[in-house]
Design an enzyme around this catalytic site. Structure first.
Site, short mmCIF file in Angstrom:
data_model
loop_
_atom_site.label_atom_id
_atom_site.label_comp_id
_atom_site.label_asym_id
_atom_site.label_seq_id
_atom_site.Cartn_x
_atom_site.Cartn_y
_atom_site.Cartn_z
N ASN A 57 -11.29 32.02 68.20
CA ASN A 57 -12.33 31.94 67.25
C ASN A 57 -12.64 31.91 66.21
O ASN A 57 -11.86 30.69 65.23
CB ASN A 57 -12.40 33.83 66.59
N HIS A 142 -13.37 50.58 66.96
CA HIS A 142 -13.34 50.39 65.36
C HIS A 142 -14.76 50.68 64.66
O HIS A 142 -16.71 51.04 65.48
CB HIS A 142 -14.31 48.58 65.42
N ARG A 167 -10.04 52.81 64.10
CA ARG A 167 -10.28 52.01 62.75
C ARG A 167 -11.35 52.55 61.92
O ARG A 167 -12.19 52.30 62.69
CB ARG A 167 -9.85 50.94 63.67
N TYR A 179 -15.13 42.21 54.38
CA TYR A 179 -13.80 42.02 56.29
C TYR A 179 -14.43 43.23 56.72
O TYR A 179 -14.02 44.70 55.91
CB TYR A 179 -12.82 41.69 56.41
N ASP A 230 -7.00 48.25 58.40
CA ASP A 230 -6.88 46.83 58.41
C ASP A 230 -7.31 46.28 57.27
O ASP A 230 -8.66 46.04 56.81
CB ASP A 230 -8.04 46.05 59.25
N HIS A 232 -6.71 43.03 56.26
CA HIS A 232 -6.77 41.77 56.51
C HIS A 232 -6.43 40.70 55.32
O HIS A 232 -7.45 40.24 55.25
CB HIS A 232 -8.55 41.69 56.69
N GLU A 256 -3.13 48.01 58.73
CA GLU A 256 -2.93 46.86 59.15
C GLU A 256 -2.69 45.39 58.45
O GLU A 256 -3.79 45.55 57.50
CB GLU A 256 -3.78 46.33 60.27
N GLU A 282 -1.75 40.21 64.30
CA GLU A 282 -2.78 38.83 65.43
C GLU A 282 -2.92 37.78 64.87
O GLU A 282 -3.47 36.92 66.35
CB GLU A 282 -3.95 39.63 65.16
N ARG A 303 1.88 43.39 66.17
CA ARG A 303 0.33 42.87 66.87
C ARG A 303 -0.34 42.20 67.86
O ARG A 303 -1.35 41.71 68.12
CB ARG A 303 -1.08 43.02 65.55
N HIS A 332 -3.90 43.25 69.21
CA HIS A 332 -5.24 42.76 68.71
C HIS A 332 -6.23 42.54 70.36
O HIS A 332 -5.41 42.48 71.57
CB HIS A 332 -4.71 41.23 68.26
N GLU A 359 -5.75 47.92 70.78
CA GLU A 359 -6.99 47.60 70.18
C GLU A 359 -8.20 47.87 71.46
O GLU A 359 -8.24 46.69 71.74
CB GLU A 359 -7.37 46.82 69.30
N TRP A 422 -9.78 35.40 53.62
CA TRP A 422 -10.25 36.45 54.32
C TRP A 422 -9.98 37.31 55.41
O TRP A 422 -8.47 37.25 56.47
CB TRP A 422 -11.89 35.82 55.08
C1 CS2 Z 1 -9.47 41.96 63.34
C2 CS2 Z 1 -10.39 40.71 64.25
O1 CS2 Z 1 -9.84 43.04 65.02
C3 CS2 Z 1 -8.73 42.94 63.92
O2 CS2 Z 1 -7.88 43.28 63.51
O3 CS2 Z 1 -8.47 41.43 62.31
O4 CS2 Z 1 -11.52 41.19 64.03
C4 CS2 Z 1 -10.33 39.70 63.08
O5 CS2 Z 1 -10.59 39.64 62.06
C5 CS2 Z 1 -10.70 38.27 64.42
O6 CS2 Z 1 -10.75 38.79 65.53
C6 CS2 Z 1 -11.19 37.58 64.08
O7 CS2 Z 1 -11.42 36.11 65.17
MG MG Z 2 -6.87 42.96 62.17
#
Ligand code: CS2
Ligand code: MG
Length: 422
Positions: A57, A142, A167, A179, A230, A232, A256, A282, A303, A332, A359, A422
């Site tokens: 990404n 999510h 989540r 986020y 998360d 993050h 997470e 992840e 992850r 992930h 996920e 981020w």
């Molecule tokens: C996140 C994702 O899914 C998750 O746990 O951390 O949304 C992550 O931000 C994206 O996959 C980044 O590309």
């Molecule tokens: Mg994540």
């Protein structure tokens, strides 16, 4: 069984036959059905082809070039059944080892070769990974909202859909964006056209808000629903310890990415202070990102995913190490991992003994049309289906209608402007 099938069948059972399947071509496709995906297609002289997800990404074209300009020339003429040797060749032969671009490219090749192997042997890939260790793969969805109330409404919707694990991410009072909170009612999609948008961050506001979110969710939904969150990467170890402690009354399934995990030892501090289960990884791309975390049991869920973690060949080995240290998998599965990666992950998930959770952020309808697949959702579980190989395809004609559009992940700055995670 026709002649080519027989040839393939014979090859697969007798590796000393002069019969051999050969890779004849490989192509890289970039498409954007709502968001960018990079897909590798490897073809063989027996007409069987395999697919691999190569999406990173915000850096998609780097992987596309790594595959087209550097890896594909080395694949032509190779035997697609030799997944271990090809993996070692691409990993050791690169000289410049590891990193997200390199390991995503290697992962795409690995997925495609396992897909070919399963198709050639007319069996789902999970049968080549140890078979089905469970009847289904528990997933989490999510739920997100601008505030606690809206988030709770979204949790209720996912519970309605049958999810057993959800989540929850919510806006933080006093912060314009953060986020995990979608701009509109669609689930959160972390890729924005144009240049990276800037989020604002306050650790203090966040640490004060999150316990209130989960107190409200437990009050509304009771104790049985698995709740996840998360962070993050946005705390320091001692801040994460404080948050983990404050969330203990709400017994999360996991917390997470509590901190950025370049410093694996940092998790020792978190572990000393809280029993809240920890998940991380992840953004990891090889065992070297996680071996201390695993061997010192500093985490509960890893992850790492098939597409960014070096493919099925590497992830199987990591899961085997993790099993010794009571660490479970929690791959992930955000929308920026294509249905090819989701399919591959499900074959991995259903076969490994120390599976934790998967996920499942759901893709858009247009994405699912570009990537028709055999996996299906029922009662909070996904199943990969019983199609040979990975059970996913790629509609090249339809994909061509969605040209690549550069997009970025957001960046994050503290309220005083300091660049942060981020
Ligand atoms: C996140 C994702 O899914 C998750 O746990 O951390 O949304 C992550 O931000 C994206 O996959 C980044 O590309
Ligand atoms: Mg994540």
């Amino acid at each position: 069984m026709g002649a080519p099938d027989l040839k393939l069948w014979l090859h697969s059972w007798s590796c000393f036959e002069e019969i051999s399947v050969k890779i004849t071509d490989a192509e890289v496709f970039v498409t954007c059905p709502g968001r960018n995906f990079v897909t590798l297609k490897i073809s063989t002289d027996e007409g069987v082809y395999g697919l691999g997800d190569a999406t990173l990404n915000g850096r998609e074209l780097a992987v596309a070039s790594y595959l087209s300009d550097h890896l594909i020339p080395c694949l032509i003429g190779r035997d697609p059944f030799q997944t271990e040797d090809v993996w070692q060749y691409l990993y050791r032969g690169a000289y410049w080892r590891r990193g997200p671009v390199t390991m995503t490219a290697i992962a795409a090749v690995d997925m495609a070769l396992w897909d070919i192997k399963g198709k050639a042997l007319k069996t789902p890939v999970y049968n080549l990974l140890g078979g089905q260790s469970r009847t289904g793969v528990m997933v989490y969805g999510h739920a997100n909202g601008r505030d606690i109330e809206e988030t709770a409404e979204e949790v209720a919707k996912y519970q309605e859909l049958g999810y057993l694990a959800i989540r929850a991410q919510s806006g933080i009072p006093g912060l314009p964006s953060t986020y995990g909170v979608a701009k509109d009612k669609l689930y959160y999609e972390p890729a924005e056209k144009g240049l990276p948008p800037e989020n604002a961050w306050s650790t203090e506001k966040y640490l004060l808000h999150v316990p209130k979110l989960f107190e409200a969710l437990r009050l509304k939904f009771g104790d049985d629903l698995h709740l996840l969150h998360d962070v993050h990467h946005r705390l320091t170890p001692i801040e994460a310890a404080r948050l983990g402690k404050s969330l203990e009354p709400y017994h999360l399934f996991w917390l997470e990415d509590a901190v950025t995990a370049e410093l694996q030892e940092g998790f020792r501090i978190i572990r000393q202070h809280t029993t809240t289960p920890l998940a991380v990884g992840e953004v990891f791309n090889s065992i070297w990102d996680a071996h201390i975390l695993i061997q010192e049991q500093l985490i509960d869920y890893l992850r790492m995913t098939v597409v960014h973690g070096g493919g099925l060949t590497h992830l199987k080995k990591i899961a085997a190490l993790a099993e010794i240290y009571h660490v479970r998998t929690g791959c992930h599965g955000a929308t920026d991992l294509s249905p090819v990666a989701m399919a591959a992950a499900l074959h991995f998930d259903i076969s490994v003994n120390n599976f934790g959770i998967q996920e499942y952020m759901r893709h858009t309808k247009e994405t699912d049309e570009v990537f028709p697949h055999s996996y299906s959702f029922k009662g909070g579980y996904l199943h990969p289906g019983d199609a040979p190989g990975l059970g996913v395809d790629y509609d090249e004609k339809l994909a061509d209608k969605f040209p690549y559009e550069r997009a970025y992940l957001p960046v994050n700055r503290k309220l005083d402007g300091t660049m942060f995670n981020w």
